[in-house]
Design a protein around this motif. Structure first.
Motif, short mmCIF file in Angstrom:
data_model
loop_
_atom_site.label_atom_id
_atom_site.label_comp_id
_atom_site.label_asym_id
_atom_site.label_seq_id
_atom_site.Cartn_x
_atom_site.Cartn_y
_atom_site.Cartn_z
N LEU A 207 41.68 43.17 46.28
CA LEU A 207 42.60 43.14 47.51
C LEU A 207 44.08 43.58 47.14
O LEU A 207 44.76 44.06 48.03
CB LEU A 207 42.84 41.71 47.84
N VAL A 208 44.42 43.90 46.00
CA VAL A 208 45.84 44.21 45.42
C VAL A 208 46.05 45.68 46.11
O VAL A 208 47.20 46.10 46.20
CB VAL A 208 45.98 43.89 43.94
N LYS A 209 45.06 46.46 46.16
CA LYS A 209 45.18 47.93 46.76
C LYS A 209 45.80 47.95 48.18
O LYS A 209 46.68 48.78 48.37
CB LYS A 209 43.84 48.70 46.57
N GLU A 210 45.48 46.84 48.97
CA GLU A 210 45.90 46.97 50.36
C GLU A 210 46.92 45.92 50.65
O GLU A 210 47.78 46.03 51.64
CB GLU A 210 44.79 46.75 51.40
N HIS A 211 47.26 44.96 49.69
CA HIS A 211 48.22 43.89 50.01
C HIS A 211 49.22 44.06 48.75
O HIS A 211 48.99 43.48 47.64
CB HIS A 211 47.44 42.67 49.88
N ARG A 212 50.37 44.49 49.25
CA ARG A 212 51.56 44.38 48.14
C ARG A 212 52.10 43.04 47.78
O ARG A 212 52.83 42.85 46.87
CB ARG A 212 52.60 45.55 48.59
N ASN A 213 51.78 41.92 48.85
CA ASN A 213 52.31 40.73 48.43
C ASN A 213 51.29 39.72 47.48
O ASN A 213 51.43 38.49 47.52
CB ASN A 213 52.45 39.87 49.81
N LEU A 214 50.16 40.28 46.92
CA LEU A 214 49.35 39.76 46.29
C LEU A 214 49.38 40.06 44.80
O LEU A 214 49.39 41.10 44.29
CB LEU A 214 47.80 40.02 46.71
N VAL A 215 49.59 38.83 43.84
CA VAL A 215 49.35 39.13 42.31
C VAL A 215 48.19 38.16 42.09
O VAL A 215 48.21 37.04 42.05
CB VAL A 215 50.73 38.76 41.68
N VAL A 216 47.38 38.85 41.29
CA VAL A 216 46.32 38.14 40.36
C VAL A 216 46.73 37.92 38.96
O VAL A 216 46.90 39.00 38.38
CB VAL A 216 45.04 38.73 40.83
N VAL A 217 46.66 36.88 38.54
CA VAL A 217 46.79 36.55 37.09
C VAL A 217 45.51 36.19 36.67
O VAL A 217 44.80 35.38 36.98
CB VAL A 217 47.86 35.39 36.93
N ARG A 218 45.33 37.04 35.34
CA ARG A 218 44.01 36.73 34.76
C ARG A 218 44.34 36.58 32.99
O ARG A 218 45.54 36.80 32.62
CB ARG A 218 43.00 37.82 34.96
N SER A 219 43.55 36.12 32.42
CA SER A 219 43.68 35.87 30.99
C SER A 219 42.37 36.28 30.35
O SER A 219 41.39 36.19 30.60
CB SER A 219 43.83 34.31 30.74
N LEU A 220 42.66 36.48 28.85
CA LEU A 220 41.64 36.64 27.77
C LEU A 220 41.42 35.38 27.12
O LEU A 220 40.33 35.32 26.65
CB LEU A 220 42.00 37.76 27.00
N CYS A 221 41.93 34.20 27.27
CA CYS A 221 42.14 33.08 26.74
C CYS A 221 40.63 32.20 26.81
O CYS A 221 39.78 32.12 25.93
CB CYS A 221 43.27 32.40 26.80
N ASP A 222 40.32 32.03 28.04
CA ASP A 222 39.21 31.19 28.49
C ASP A 222 37.92 32.05 28.27
O ASP A 222 36.90 31.73 27.83
CB ASP A 222 39.26 30.81 29.85
N PRO A 223 37.97 33.41 29.03
CA PRO A 223 36.56 34.06 28.93
C PRO A 223 36.22 34.51 27.47
O PRO A 223 34.77 34.36 27.31
CB PRO A 223 36.60 35.08 29.75
N TYR A 224 37.10 34.68 26.64
CA TYR A 224 36.83 34.86 25.35
C TYR A 224 37.14 33.74 24.34
O TYR A 224 36.95 33.91 23.19
CB TYR A 224 37.20 36.21 24.92
N ALA A 225 37.06 32.61 24.60
CA ALA A 225 37.33 31.42 24.01
C ALA A 225 38.45 31.48 22.76
O ALA A 225 38.20 31.44 21.69
CB ALA A 225 35.90 31.05 23.26
N MET A 226 39.55 31.83 23.35
CA MET A 226 40.71 32.04 22.39
C MET A 226 41.98 31.23 22.95
O MET A 226 42.98 31.97 23.08
CB MET A 226 41.14 33.58 22.33
N PRO A 227 42.01 30.06 23.03
CA PRO A 227 43.06 29.22 23.57
C PRO A 227 44.29 29.38 22.65
O PRO A 227 45.44 28.99 23.01
CB PRO A 227 42.42 28.03 24.06
#
Length: 375
Positions: A207-227
């Motif tokens: 959705l970020v392509k069309e919505h400049r007011n959207l920021v999605v935050v992601r992380s490698l910590c949980d999916p790859y078990a690296m807290p």
């Protein structure tokens, strides 16, 4: 004196109550403990062996002698290929809270709604950036209301911090709900740190392509078990990322952002295996928890289950409340996450249990039954 300041100390008051601090004993003690940890939300299948080998090789090669790449070129180029977006759509950093704060400090002070129940870091990030924080609650359980429903309950805001999935509710964010927020808010942050550990959850990144007011935050910590290795990133329209970068100090980007860059794309199979496992294990754990007397569960769509414990008058149970249950479990070698003090979670009855391997999950269920009903 400005609102939010202590008249005697001259310091800003906290924006909300802090939740329980997770147990984190010193390193020399952790190596001797044999507790099974159900309090975190990391991938139950663990860290990919290739990640561990790459980090060991980097340390042995003396990578610590060099300053990290503050622009995280390698990681950002991999993420661009993975999501089919320009490299300029990504900004790397450390924790999810750090990324939310980076967005919040970009915009003029306003009223920011944060979805609750949720981590206290949302309110802290927005509040410390100078915004007024209000809680977005729903009178109908723990489902995030759309802005119109919130307005009917006199909850007004100009921007919002949401989660997909929510913690500790373990519920995915419906696309129509997010669309309503994007129509009414100046800016919206969606925390997707656990999106890869859900029952078919779809990311909002496209959705970020069309919505400049959207920021999605992601992380490698949980999916790859690296807290223990904070490595997160923002995804947004390139113009939005450029604006955020103007006010963001990227000196905290860790060295492992370079080391694990290419591997983050190569190890997508690890996440696919995890999702296949969770497709059966999340429903199994929900079912088994619900069969333990005194425990009520909430529907889970991610790799953790929100529960409530109450000692009913007609049952002769072995513990009286959640505090005693958590203590007895710890003595038996199991850690769960009490939710007392978590914004939006009332009455101290609630706790959260992460999904682990079937063997560990069976051990927890057996321990719960032994503690609560003596069998």
């Amino acid at each position: 004196m400005p609102d939010g300041c202590d008249l005697h100390l001259g310091v800003r008051a906290t924006v909300t109550a802090l939740p329980e601090q997770l147990l984190s004993p010193p390193y020399e003690l952790r190596t001797e403990m044999n507790w099974i940890d159900f309090s975190g939300t990391a991938n139950p299948l663990g860290t990919p062996p290739s990640f561990i080998r790459a980090m060991e090789a980097a340390l042995a090669a003396g990578e610590l002698n060099y300053s990290p790449d503050r622009e995280a070129h390698t990681l950002r180029s991999v993420l661009a290929r993975q999501h089919g977006l320009p490299v300029e759509s990504f900004l790397a950093g450390t924790t999810v809270g750090d990324m939310v704060r980076a967005v919040a400090q970009t915009y003029q002070p306003c009223t920011v709604g944060v979805s609750v129940p949720g981590p206290v870091e949302y309110a802290l990030a927005a509040g410390n950036a100078g915004h007024r924080v209000v809680e977005i609650t729903s009178p109908a359980g723990f489902v995030v209301p759309d802005p119109a429903a919130a307005a009917r309950h006199h909850i007004a805001f100009d921007a919002a911090v949401l989660a997909n999935p929510g913690y500790p509710t373990s519920r995915l964010l419906p696309l129509p709900t997010l669309a309503a927020y994007l129509e009414t808010c100046t800016w919206v942050v969606v925390d997707e740190r656990s999106i890869d550990l859900t029952l078919g959850g779809e990311s909002m990144v496209p959705l970020v392509k069309e919505h400049r007011n959207l920021v999605v935050v992601r992380s490698l910590c949980d999916p790859y078990a690296m807290p223990g290795i904070p490595l997160s990133y923002c995804v947004a329209h390139p113009d939005t990322i450029a604006q955020i970068a103007r006010f963001y100090d990227s000196s905290g980007v860790p060295m492992f952002a370079e080391v694990l860059g290419e591997l983050a794309l190569a190890e997508r199979e690890h996440l696919e295996r995890t999702r296949e496992f969770l497709d059966t294990e999340i429903p199994w754990l929900q079912c088994m928890l619900s069969l333990v007397p005194g425990i009520d569960i909430y529907p889970a769509e991610a790799n953790y289950v929100m529960c409530a414990f109450s000692s009913k008058p007609d049952l002769n149970l072995g513990v009286a409340n959640t505090e005693e249950l958590a203590m007895r479990l710890q003595l038996a070698g199991f850690l769960i996450r009490k939710l007392e003090g978590t914004p939006g979670v009332p009455n101290g009855k609630h706790f959260c249990v992460a999904v682990r391997t079937r063997e560990d999950n069976e051990k927890l269920i057996a321990a719960l039954r032994e503690i609560i009903v003596g069998q």
